[in-house]
Each structure stands twice: as C-alpha cells, then as structure tokens.
Design a protein around this motif. Structure first.
Motif, PDB file in Angstrom:
ATOM      1  N   GLY A 139       0.818  -1.206   0.000  1.00 11.02           N
ATOM      2  CA  GLY A 139       0.000   0.000   0.000  1.00 11.02           C
ATOM      3  C   GLY A 139       0.856   1.263   0.000  1.00 11.02           C
ATOM      4  N   ASP A 140       0.249   2.390   0.411  1.00  9.06           N
ATOM      5  CA  ASP A 140       0.907   3.691   0.320  1.00  9.06           C
ATOM      6  C   ASP A 140       2.178   3.764   1.145  1.00  9.06           C
ATOM      7  OD1 ASP A 140      -1.040   4.562  -1.365  1.00  9.06           O
ATOM      8  OD2 ASP A 140      -2.209   5.591   0.184  1.00  9.06           O
ATOM      9  N   LEU A 141       2.212   3.096   2.307  1.00  3.26           N
ATOM     10  CA  LEU A 141       3.380   3.220   3.170  1.00  3.26           C
ATOM     11  C   LEU A 141       4.613   2.560   2.573  1.00  3.26           C
ATOM     12  CD1 LEU A 141       2.068   2.913   6.807  1.00  3.26           C
ATOM     13  CD2 LEU A 141       3.147   4.867   5.735  1.00  3.26           C
ATOM     14  N   ALA A 142       4.421   1.694   1.563  1.00  7.34           N
ATOM     15  CA  ALA A 142       5.589   1.119   0.911  1.00  7.34           C
ATOM     16  C   ALA A 142       6.361   2.193   0.148  1.00  7.34           C
ATOM     17  CB  ALA A 142       5.170   0.004  -0.051  1.00  7.34           C
ATOM     18  N   ARG A 143       5.695   3.322  -0.147  1.00  9.56           N
ATOM     19  CA  ARG A 143       6.334   4.383  -0.907  1.00  9.56           C
ATOM     20  C   ARG A 143       6.663   5.594  -0.043  1.00  9.56           C
ATOM     21  NH1 ARG A 143       2.047   2.570  -4.001  1.00  9.56           N
ATOM     22  NH2 ARG A 143       0.755   4.360  -3.432  1.00  9.56           N
ATOM     23  N   ILE A 144       6.535   5.437   1.268  1.00  7.38           N
ATOM     24  CA  ILE A 144       6.743   6.585   2.139  1.00  7.38           C
ATOM     25  C   ILE A 144       8.217   6.973   2.174  1.00  7.38           C
ATOM     26  CG2 ILE A 144       7.141   5.322   4.297  1.00  7.38           C
ATOM     27  CD1 ILE A 144       5.300   7.386   5.655  1.00  7.38           C
ATOM     28  N   ASP A 145       8.478   8.249   2.261  1.00  9.56           N
ATOM     29  CA  ASP A 145       9.839   8.759   2.371  1.00  9.56           C
ATOM     30  C   ASP A 145      10.386   8.389   3.747  1.00  9.56           C
ATOM     31  OD1 ASP A 145      12.163  10.240   2.587  1.00  9.56           O
ATOM     32  OD2 ASP A 145      11.301  12.058   1.711  1.00  9.56           O
ATOM     33  N   PRO A 150       5.965  15.875   7.732  1.00  9.87           N
ATOM     34  CA  PRO A 150       4.535  16.180   7.848  1.00  9.87           C
ATOM     35  C   PRO A 150       4.325  17.601   8.348  1.00  9.87           C
ATOM     36  CG  PRO A 150       5.262  14.877   9.715  1.00  9.87           C
ATOM     37  CD  PRO A 150       6.420  14.929   8.756  1.00  9.87           C
ATOM     38  N   ALA A 151       3.148  18.132   8.076  1.00 11.49           N
ATOM     39  CA  ALA A 151       2.802  19.471   8.537  1.00 11.49           C
ATOM     40  C   ALA A 151       2.726  19.475  10.061  1.00 11.49           C
ATOM     41  CB  ALA A 151       1.473  19.904   7.931  1.00 11.49           C
ATOM     42  N   LEU A 152       3.481  20.357  10.681  1.00 12.28           N
ATOM     43  CA  LEU A 152       3.485  20.504  12.128  1.00 12.28           C
ATOM     44  C   LEU A 152       3.034  21.909  12.499  1.00 12.28           C
ATOM     45  CD1 LEU A 152       6.935  18.809  12.917  1.00 12.28           C
ATOM     46  CD2 LEU A 152       4.671  17.851  13.402  1.00 12.28           C
ATOM     47  N   ASP A 154       2.983  25.653  14.024  1.00 13.64           N
ATOM     48  CA  ASP A 154       4.049  26.645  14.076  1.00 13.64           C
ATOM     49  C   ASP A 154       4.858  26.505  15.355  1.00 13.64           C
ATOM     50  OD1 ASP A 154       3.234  27.649  11.671  1.00 13.64           O
ATOM     51  OD2 ASP A 154       2.105  29.347  12.515  1.00 13.64           O
ATOM     52  N   GLY A 155       6.165  26.542  15.217  1.00 13.28           N
ATOM     53  CA  GLY A 155       7.048  26.488  16.374  1.00 13.28           C
ATOM     54  C   GLY A 155       7.288  25.106  16.930  1.00 13.28           C
ATOM     55  N   VAL A 156       6.726  24.066  16.293  1.00  8.07           N
ATOM     56  CA  VAL A 156       6.862  22.694  16.784  1.00  8.07           C
ATOM     57  C   VAL A 156       7.839  21.931  15.894  1.00  8.07           C
ATOM     58  CG1 VAL A 156       5.662  20.519  17.220  1.00  8.07           C
ATOM     59  CG2 VAL A 156       4.550  22.690  17.774  1.00  8.07           C
ATOM     60  N   HIS A 157       8.743  21.201  16.498  1.00  8.32           N
ATOM     61  CA  HIS A 157       9.678  20.370  15.761  1.00  8.32           C
ATOM     62  C   HIS A 157       9.823  19.034  16.482  1.00  8.32           C
ATOM     63  CE1 HIS A 157      12.080  22.385  18.850  1.00  8.32           C
ATOM     64  NE2 HIS A 157      12.922  21.371  18.784  1.00  8.32           N
ATOM     65  N   VAL A 158      10.279  18.016  15.768  1.00 10.34           N
ATOM     66  CA  VAL A 158      10.411  16.660  16.305  1.00 10.34           C
ATOM     67  C   VAL A 158      11.880  16.288  16.344  1.00 10.34           C
ATOM     68  CG1 VAL A 158       9.835  14.229  15.961  1.00 10.34           C
ATOM     69  CG2 VAL A 158       8.122  16.001  15.470  1.00 10.34           C
ATOM     70  N   GLU A 159      12.319  15.798  17.501  1.00  9.50           N
ATOM     71  CA  GLU A 159      13.702  15.381  17.696  1.00  9.50           C
ATOM     72  C   GLU A 159      13.724  14.020  18.386  1.00  9.50           C
ATOM     73  OE1 GLU A 159      15.924  18.194  19.916  1.00  9.50           O
ATOM     74  OE2 GLU A 159      15.475  19.897  18.596  1.00  9.50           O
ATOM     75  N   ARG A 258      -1.422  12.212  14.493  1.00  9.64           N
ATOM     76  CA  ARG A 258      -1.305  11.741  13.110  1.00  9.64           C
ATOM     77  C   ARG A 258       0.125  11.930  12.589  1.00  9.64           C
ATOM     78  NH1 ARG A 258      -5.268  10.862   9.302  1.00  9.64           N
ATOM     79  NH2 ARG A 258      -6.803  11.647  10.786  1.00  9.64           N
ATOM     80  N   ALA A 259       0.696  13.123  12.834  1.00  5.68           N
ATOM     81  CA  ALA A 259       2.046  13.404  12.342  1.00  5.68           C
ATOM     82  C   ALA A 259       3.078  12.481  12.989  1.00  5.68           C
ATOM     83  CB  ALA A 259       2.393  14.864  12.603  1.00  5.68           C
ATOM     84  N   LEU A 260       2.987  12.301  14.307  1.00  2.68           N
ATOM     85  CA  LEU A 260       3.942  11.444  14.997  1.00  2.68           C
ATOM     86  C   LEU A 260       3.777   9.981  14.592  1.00  2.68           C
ATOM     87  CD1 LEU A 260       3.904  13.093  18.532  1.00  2.68           C
ATOM     88  CD2 LEU A 260       5.900  12.888  17.024  1.00  2.68           C
ATOM     89  N   THR A 261       2.534   9.560  14.356  1.00  2.00           N
ATOM     90  CA  THR A 261       2.322   8.196  13.869  1.00  2.00           C
ATOM     91  C   THR A 261       3.046   7.981  12.555  1.00  2.00           C
ATOM     92  OG1 THR A 261       0.163   8.010  14.958  1.00  2.00           O
ATOM     93  CG2 THR A 261       0.597   6.510  13.136  1.00  2.00           C
ATOM     94  N   ASP A 262       2.883   8.906  11.616  1.00  2.00           N
ATOM     95  CA  ASP A 262       3.517   8.759  10.307  1.00  2.00           C
ATOM     96  C   ASP A 262       5.042   8.787  10.408  1.00  2.00           C
ATOM     97  OD1 ASP A 262       1.040   8.591   9.182  1.00  2.00           O
ATOM     98  OD2 ASP A 262       0.987  10.648   8.436  1.00  2.00           O
ATOM     99  N   LEU A 263       5.564   9.658  11.264  1.00  6.62           N
ATOM    100  CA  LEU A 263       7.023   9.719  11.427  1.00  6.62           C
ATOM    101  C   LEU A 263       7.570   8.426  12.020  1.00  6.62           C
ATOM    102  CD1 LEU A 263       7.321  13.378  12.732  1.00  6.62           C
ATOM    103  CD2 LEU A 263       8.426  12.493  10.665  1.00  6.62           C
ATOM    104  N   GLY A 264       6.863   7.874  13.005  1.00  7.66           N
ATOM    105  CA  GLY A 264       7.314   6.634  13.609  1.00  7.66           C
ATOM    106  C   GLY A 264       7.249   5.465  12.646  1.00  7.66           C
ATOM    107  N   LEU A 265       6.183   5.381  11.858  1.00  8.82           N
ATOM    108  CA  LEU A 265       6.069   4.302  10.882  1.00  8.82           C
ATOM    109  C   LEU A 265       7.160   4.420   9.824  1.00  8.82           C
ATOM    110  CD1 LEU A 265       2.200   4.070  10.383  1.00  8.82           C
ATOM    111  CD2 LEU A 265       3.662   2.646  11.821  1.00  8.82           C
ATOM    112  N   ALA A 266       7.467   5.659   9.425  1.00 12.45           N
ATOM    113  CA  ALA A 266       8.532   5.851   8.447  1.00 12.45           C
ATOM    114  C   ALA A 266       9.875   5.410   9.021  1.00 12.45           C
ATOM    115  CB  ALA A 266       8.595   7.319   8.033  1.00 12.45           C
ATOM    116  N   HIS A 267      10.100   5.691  10.302  1.00 10.33           N
ATOM    117  CA  HIS A 267      11.345   5.244  10.939  1.00 10.33           C
ATOM    118  C   HIS A 267      11.446   3.724  10.900  1.00 10.33           C
ATOM    119  CE1 HIS A 267      14.551   4.755  13.882  1.00 10.33           C
ATOM    120  NE2 HIS A 267      13.775   3.877  14.487  1.00 10.33           N
TER     121      HIS A 267
END
Length: 310
Positions: A139-145, A150-152, A154-159, A258-267
């Motif tokens: 499915g789509d996640l096979a093509r994920i970067d 993802p859109a976060l 303003d002023g929010v970043h993930v580390e 939603r954003a953190l879910t996608d980032l974790g799955l991509a990892h």
C-alpha cells in the motif's frame, strides 16, 4: 511449591517456560512489564508463584498490587504439563494471597483455556486490549519517504529522545496523556530506566515533539516511541511496534498524533521492517479510528478477567 523470593526464583527456568508457551500458543503469555519484574524485581506488594510437576517447573504466575489496591496477575502453564490441574493450583494460590481484594488476570490471546479456568471461579471479562497490525511493505506506506516532513504546528519540531536529558519531561507528559490508563499513566523513572537498558531500546526511534528549545524552557507536546521485536519474538521475522504514542492534553486537536504516527512508521520502514503492531484499548474509539485510517487491522485480543470480591 510456591515462592515470593526473587533470590529463590530460577529466572532462567521461567523464561524457558515462557518461550515454550509462546511457541505452542502463538502469543506471549506475559506482558513486558511482568517479564521485567520477573527479571529485576518489582514494587512492594508483588511477587512470584511457581508450581512444579515433580522436579519440573510446570507453571508460573506474577502478581502485583494495582492502582485500586487490588491484585493484578498473569499466569501460564507449560504446554507439556497442561490439563493436570496446575493452572487451578496457581489460581487458588493467587486468590489466597488476594484475600477479599479484587483480582484481575490478563489472558493474552484470549485462549479458550482462560475462560475455562476463570469463569467458574467468579471472573468475568472486564477489559479488552486489541493488538492491531499492518504491513509496511504494502500500500501507500511502501512508498513513504524514510525522512518525511509532515505538517506541524508553528514552532513545533520533532527530535529523537536524548537519554539522560529528556526523561523528566517525557514522564510528565506520559502521566498527563495517560492519566486514566491503569498501567501506562503510572510509569516511574525506574520503569523508564529499565527500558532504556533493554537490548531493543533505540533513541533514534523515540520521537519527541517540542515547542521551542528543549534546553531553554521548551514544552514537550507529545511523543511516539517505537520498538523493534527481534525475529521469533512476535513473528518469524522482526516486527516493529508503535510502543507508546502520547499527546499532552493541552496539545490535543493539533494533529500531532497523526504526524507522529507517520514519522514513527517511516522510521520503522527505514529500518527494513515489513510489519508493525500496536496495542490499544478496544473502547478507545478515537485511537482505533486513527490507527485504522493508517492501515492497521485487528490481529489479536488480550482480555482482563476480573473478580470484584471474594
């Protein structure tokens, strides 16, 4: 025979029993928390029970005091010694320890033998924990970067999590995010420390969403802690896990989950994993909908059986 003493317990024998049960049943018979307490000890009020068949270890139970003052337990009988009354013996000893207090027992995989053992002793189904899974190579996640952006807000970043620096902030948000959860919301610094020492711990897969500089008064808004199970643990191949996904109540409505879910799955996908699992309460309909929208489907269930009073 029974024991409460960590010193008298042959941990290696119990771990071998757990592996045999996992192979036979296709599901791990104890939670991660109980396995950690088996190996490292736990808080006051808990302990271990074993039953033997001759010289052989036939069954094991771990019990602890719950947040409501009742007893929470898990038990397992070695596949080679089932249908000989050992499960009933363990349960009777657990009930003796509990006295008039309520007792909850987790049945992982909701295997038929659990109902046969517990229902006649006054237990009824009280909680259902879903295990959900999805493939990462379909499915789509096979093509994920592998490095999505993802859109976060303003002023929010993930580390990534920084061991030795981020523990206090994470524990605070975890307690707030899971304030009504009977297990997750009560994690202590020691609970976190033990997991940081586990072989699977990877800070690069422990993602924190900050507003502002974390070293200059920044605010932690949420996190997604992923985990990788080695081959043979929950499947023949390594499997990723959405281990803890939590958002501070003050940050709800910002689409961070939603954003953190996608980032974790991509990892996890970037690590070459083909499958990921997670656990969620069946009655947490908002979370179930979020995960279903990300391709997760129900795979198995764990059931907490409860007896309110003696």
């Amino acid at each position: 025979m029974s024991t409460d003493s960590q010193a008298d317990l042959d941990v290696a024998d119990v771990l071998a029993l757990l592996r045999a049960a996992t192979t036979a049943d296709g599901v791990r018979p104890l939670s991660e928390e109980s396995e950690l307490r088996l190996q490292h000890g736990g808080p006051p009020g808990g302990g271990n029970l074993v039953v033997r068949d001759g010289d052989d270890l036939a069954g094991y139970a771990r019990f602890d005091t719950g947040r409501d003052g009742g007893v929470e337990a898990e038990l397992v009988v070695h596949p080679a010694f089932r249908r000989r009354g050992h499960g009933s013996t363990l349960l009777s000893r657990l009930l003796e320890r509990a006295g008039p207090r309520p007792v909850s027992i987790w049945a992982h995989g909701d295997l038929p033998g659990s109902a046969e053992l517990l229902a006649p002793r006054g237990f009824s189904r009280a909680r259902v924990l879903l295990q959900m899974r999805r493939h990462l190579d379909e499915g789509d996640l096979a093509r994920i970067d592998p490095d999505p952006r993802p859109a976060l807000p303003d002023g929010v970043h993930v580390e990534p999590f920084r061991p030795g620096r981020d523990e206090a902030a994470w524990l605070r948000v975890n307690a707030r995010a899971f304030a009504t959860h009977p297990e997750q919301g009560s994690w202590t610094a020691e609970d976190l420390r033990l997991r940081e020492q586990e072989p699977w711990f990877d800070p690069e897969g422990f993602l924190l969403a900050w507003r502002g500089d974390p070293d200059e008064g920044g605010q932690l808004l949420g996190s997604h802690w992923t985990k990788t199970h080695p081959a043979g643990d929950v499947a023949d191949e390594p499997v990723g896990e959405v281990y803890v996904l939590g958002i501070d109540p003050d940050a709800q409505g910002m689409s961070l989950g939603r954003a953190l879910t996608d980032l974790g799955l991509a990892h996890l996908r970037s690590r070459g994993l083909g499958q990921v699992l997670l656990y969620v309460e069946e009655d947490n309909t908002a979370a179930v909908r979020l995960y279903e929208s990300r391709g997760f489907r129900r795979h198995a269930v764990d059931v907490s059986w409860r007896r309110a009073t003696a």
